[in-house]
Design an enzyme around this catalytic site. Structure first.
Site, PDB file in Angstrom:
ATOM      1  N   ALA A  65      93.978  88.453  39.650  1.00  0.00           N
ATOM      2  CA  ALA A  65      92.658  87.806  39.613  1.00  0.00           C
ATOM      3  C   ALA A  65      91.721  88.734  38.853  1.00  0.00           C
ATOM      4  O   ALA A  65      92.013  89.927  38.677  1.00  0.00           O
ATOM      5  CB  ALA A  65      92.161  87.587  41.038  1.00  0.00           C
ATOM      6  N   GLY A 110      97.229  88.446  41.836  1.00  0.00           N
ATOM      7  CA  GLY A 110      97.406  87.027  41.552  1.00  0.00           C
ATOM      8  C   GLY A 110      98.518  86.752  40.544  1.00  0.00           C
ATOM      9  O   GLY A 110      99.070  85.648  40.513  1.00  0.00           O
ATOM     10  N   GLU A 113     101.552  86.656  42.606  1.00  0.00           N
ATOM     11  CA  GLU A 113     101.524  85.397  43.362  1.00  0.00           C
ATOM     12  C   GLU A 113     101.863  84.189  42.480  1.00  0.00           C
ATOM     13  O   GLU A 113     102.462  83.232  42.953  1.00  0.00           O
ATOM     14  CB  GLU A 113     100.141  85.219  44.002  1.00  0.00           C
ATOM     15  CG  GLU A 113      99.920  86.210  45.138  1.00  0.00           C
ATOM     16  CD  GLU A 113      98.473  86.259  45.596  1.00  0.00           C
ATOM     17  OE1 GLU A 113      97.604  86.588  44.759  1.00  0.00           O
ATOM     18  OE2 GLU A 113      98.198  85.980  46.768  1.00  0.00           O
ATOM     19  N   GLU A 133      96.249  94.320  46.104  1.00  0.00           N
ATOM     20  CA  GLU A 133      94.882  93.997  46.556  1.00  0.00           C
ATOM     21  C   GLU A 133      94.321  95.003  47.551  1.00  0.00           C
ATOM     22  O   GLU A 133      93.126  95.225  47.617  1.00  0.00           O
ATOM     23  CB  GLU A 133      94.855  92.597  47.177  1.00  0.00           C
ATOM     24  CG  GLU A 133      95.066  91.459  46.197  1.00  0.00           C
ATOM     25  CD  GLU A 133      96.529  91.086  46.001  1.00  0.00           C
ATOM     26  OE1 GLU A 133      97.423  91.890  46.381  1.00  0.00           O
ATOM     27  OE2 GLU A 133      96.787  90.005  45.452  1.00  0.00           O
TER      28      GLU A 133
HETATM   29  N1  COA Z   1      90.813  91.926  36.116  1.00  0.00           N
HETATM   30  C1  COA Z   1      89.940  92.153  35.122  1.00  0.00           C
HETATM   31  N2  COA Z   1      90.209  92.961  34.089  1.00  0.00           N
HETATM   32  C2  COA Z   1      91.401  93.584  34.091  1.00  0.00           C
HETATM   33  C3  COA Z   1      92.351  93.403  35.092  1.00  0.00           C
HETATM   34  C4  COA Z   1      92.013  92.521  36.143  1.00  0.00           C
HETATM   35  N3  COA Z   1      92.872  92.247  37.149  1.00  0.00           N
HETATM   36  N4  COA Z   1      93.425  94.166  34.807  1.00  0.00           N
HETATM   37  C5  COA Z   1      93.158  94.787  33.663  1.00  0.00           C
HETATM   38  N5  COA Z   1      91.938  94.456  33.234  1.00  0.00           N
HETATM   39  C6  COA Z   1      91.263  94.913  32.017  1.00  0.00           C
HETATM   40  C7  COA Z   1      90.780  96.344  32.150  1.00  0.00           C
HETATM   41  O1  COA Z   1      89.548  96.405  32.839  1.00  0.00           O
HETATM   42  C8  COA Z   1      90.675  96.754  30.708  1.00  0.00           C
HETATM   43  O2  COA Z   1      89.513  96.226  30.166  1.00  0.00           O
HETATM   44  P1  COA Z   1      88.608  97.135  29.144  1.00  0.00           P
HETATM   45  O3  COA Z   1      89.529  97.363  27.969  1.00  0.00           O
HETATM   46  O4  COA Z   1      87.455  96.253  28.843  1.00  0.00           O
HETATM   47  O5  COA Z   1      88.306  98.380  29.893  1.00  0.00           O
HETATM   48  C9  COA Z   1      91.846  96.011  30.054  1.00  0.00           C
HETATM   49  O6  COA Z   1      92.183  94.940  30.953  1.00  0.00           O
HETATM   50  C10 COA Z   1      93.077  96.867  29.890  1.00  0.00           C
HETATM   51  O7  COA Z   1      93.383  97.433  31.144  1.00  0.00           O
HETATM   52  P2  COA Z   1      93.607  99.016  31.348  1.00  0.00           P
HETATM   53  O8  COA Z   1      93.415  99.312  32.798  1.00  0.00           O
HETATM   54  O9  COA Z   1      92.788  99.772  30.384  1.00  0.00           O
HETATM   55  O10 COA Z   1      95.138  99.115  30.926  1.00  0.00           O
HETATM   56  P3  COA Z   1      96.217 100.165  31.441  1.00  0.00           P
HETATM   57  O11 COA Z   1      97.407  99.907  30.598  1.00  0.00           O
HETATM   58  O12 COA Z   1      95.647 101.532  31.505  1.00  0.00           O
HETATM   59  O13 COA Z   1      96.538  99.740  32.950  1.00  0.00           O
HETATM   60  C11 COA Z   1      97.048  98.202  34.731  1.00  0.00           C
HETATM   61  C12 COA Z   1      97.129  98.502  33.218  1.00  0.00           C
HETATM   62  C13 COA Z   1      97.606  96.794  34.940  1.00  0.00           C
HETATM   63  C14 COA Z   1      97.879  99.218  35.501  1.00  0.00           C
HETATM   64  C15 COA Z   1      95.577  98.268  35.184  1.00  0.00           C
HETATM   65  O14 COA Z   1      94.791  97.508  34.290  1.00  0.00           O
HETATM   66  C16 COA Z   1      95.343  97.726  36.568  1.00  0.00           C
HETATM   67  O15 COA Z   1      95.667  98.381  37.553  1.00  0.00           O
HETATM   68  N6  COA Z   1      94.745  96.509  36.659  1.00  0.00           N
HETATM   69  C17 COA Z   1      94.367  95.940  37.908  1.00  0.00           C
HETATM   70  C18 COA Z   1      95.545  95.313  38.564  1.00  0.00           C
HETATM   71  C19 COA Z   1      95.184  94.772  39.925  1.00  0.00           C
HETATM   72  O16 COA Z   1      94.839  95.472  40.840  1.00  0.00           O
HETATM   73  N7  COA Z   1      95.305  93.446  40.039  1.00  0.00           N
HETATM   74  C20 COA Z   1      95.084  92.762  41.267  1.00  0.00           C
HETATM   75  C21 COA Z   1      93.814  92.012  41.218  1.00  0.00           C
HETATM   76  S1  COA Z   1      93.670  90.992  42.653  1.00  0.00           S
END
Ligand code: COA
Length: 257
Positions: A65, A110, A113, A133
């Protein structure tokens, strides 16, 4: 057919729905979730025999999400977001055709999911799964607390959800979260092969099989068994039932509808 952040493509009777929001690693904000809902509804209206779900690019299936959007939400807005998510994922689970998640990278929150609501999950070697989460101060809200334990068992689900554990593709396969792991370059073809095979099977029997399997998790076993009996006998007299059995006895390939 294409929305800004979701694309729908067809190969014969197989529909591929791609979440395409690479700047946010395909995170599902409200707009994308609604586009996904419309795309899934379209595959149903246009009678897809198999549906493939995937994410654009090589890094992410769906990174969850949208955290930036969620950060601003109050309880009422969160309630609306979870209701939409449940509606979309229920539509996937209850789609008449089997849905295959082609998981090509991060499948967090999500995104995990979304894969769980699908019938089958095939992952690329770089896929990573997690119900992450807890580290955001919330819990899975699009079905993960109910679908994950059903697929991987209660203990593994608790570990994943309590610890926000991230599982690589091979680990995900070990716990039964994915059925198959393939090199990234082979993912599309592998999934296309499965979808094509499914789409060649008899349509009504396929949707009855899915409906009966879904029912196993909806009711006590005795009611599920009664449901199976009704569906099973209801297939007799269809073209595909007659043709399938006749072809077997005549030692030839069946010609399904
Ligand atoms: N929602 C909104 N934006 C997200 C996102 C999410 N779930 N996951 C990644 N992004 C965005 C980041 O904020 C970043 O944006 P920016 O370039 O404007 O800063 C872009 O996507 C790239 O992500 P980044 O974190 O820089 O890439 P990474 O390769 O270093 O790490 C992940 C990748 C997936 C490990 C990391 O993005 C992450 O942990 N995301 C959240 C995952 C999460 O907790 N999801 C559950 C949500 S309920």
């Amino acid at each position: 057919m294409s929305w800004d952040t979701v694309a729908l493509e067809w190969t014969d009777d197989v529909a591929t729905v791609t979440v395409d929001r690479p700047d946010s690693l395909n995170a599902l904000n409200r707009e994308t979730l609604l586009a996904l809902e419309e795309a899934v509804a379209r595959t149903r209206d246009d009678e897809a025999r198999a549906v493939v779900l995937t994410g654009a690019g090589e890094d992410a299936f769906v990174a969850g999400a949208d955290i930036a959007a969620m950060q601003e939400m109050d309880t009422d807005e969160a309630q609306e977001y979870t209701v939409i998510g449940h509606r979309v994922f229920d539509a996937i689970q209850n789609h008449e055709a089997p849905v295959i998640a082609a998981v090509n990278g991060y499948a967090f929150g999500g995104g995990c999911e979304l894969a769980l609501a699908s019938d089958l999950r095939v992952a690329s070697e770089n896929a990573v799964f997690g119900q992450t989460e807890i580290d955001l101060g919330i819990i899975p809200g699009w079905g993960g607390t109910q679908r994950l334990p059903r697929i991987v068992g209660d203990a593994t689900a608790r570990r994943m959800i309590f610890l926000g554990e991230r599982l690589g593709a091979d680990e995900a396969a070990e716990v039964g979260l994915v059925e198959e792991v393939v090199p990234g370059d082979d993912l599309e073809d592998t999934v296309a092969g499965i979808a094509e095979e499914i789409s060649a099977k008899p349509r009504f029997a396929m949707s009855a099989a899915k409906e009966a399997l879904n029912q196993a998790h909806e009711s006590p076993e005795s009611a599920g068994l009664a449901f199976e009996r009704r569906l099973w006998s209801g297939l007799f007299g269809t073209h595909d039932q007659r043709e399938g059995m006749e072809a077997f006895l005549e030692k030839r390939d069946p010609d399904f509808e």
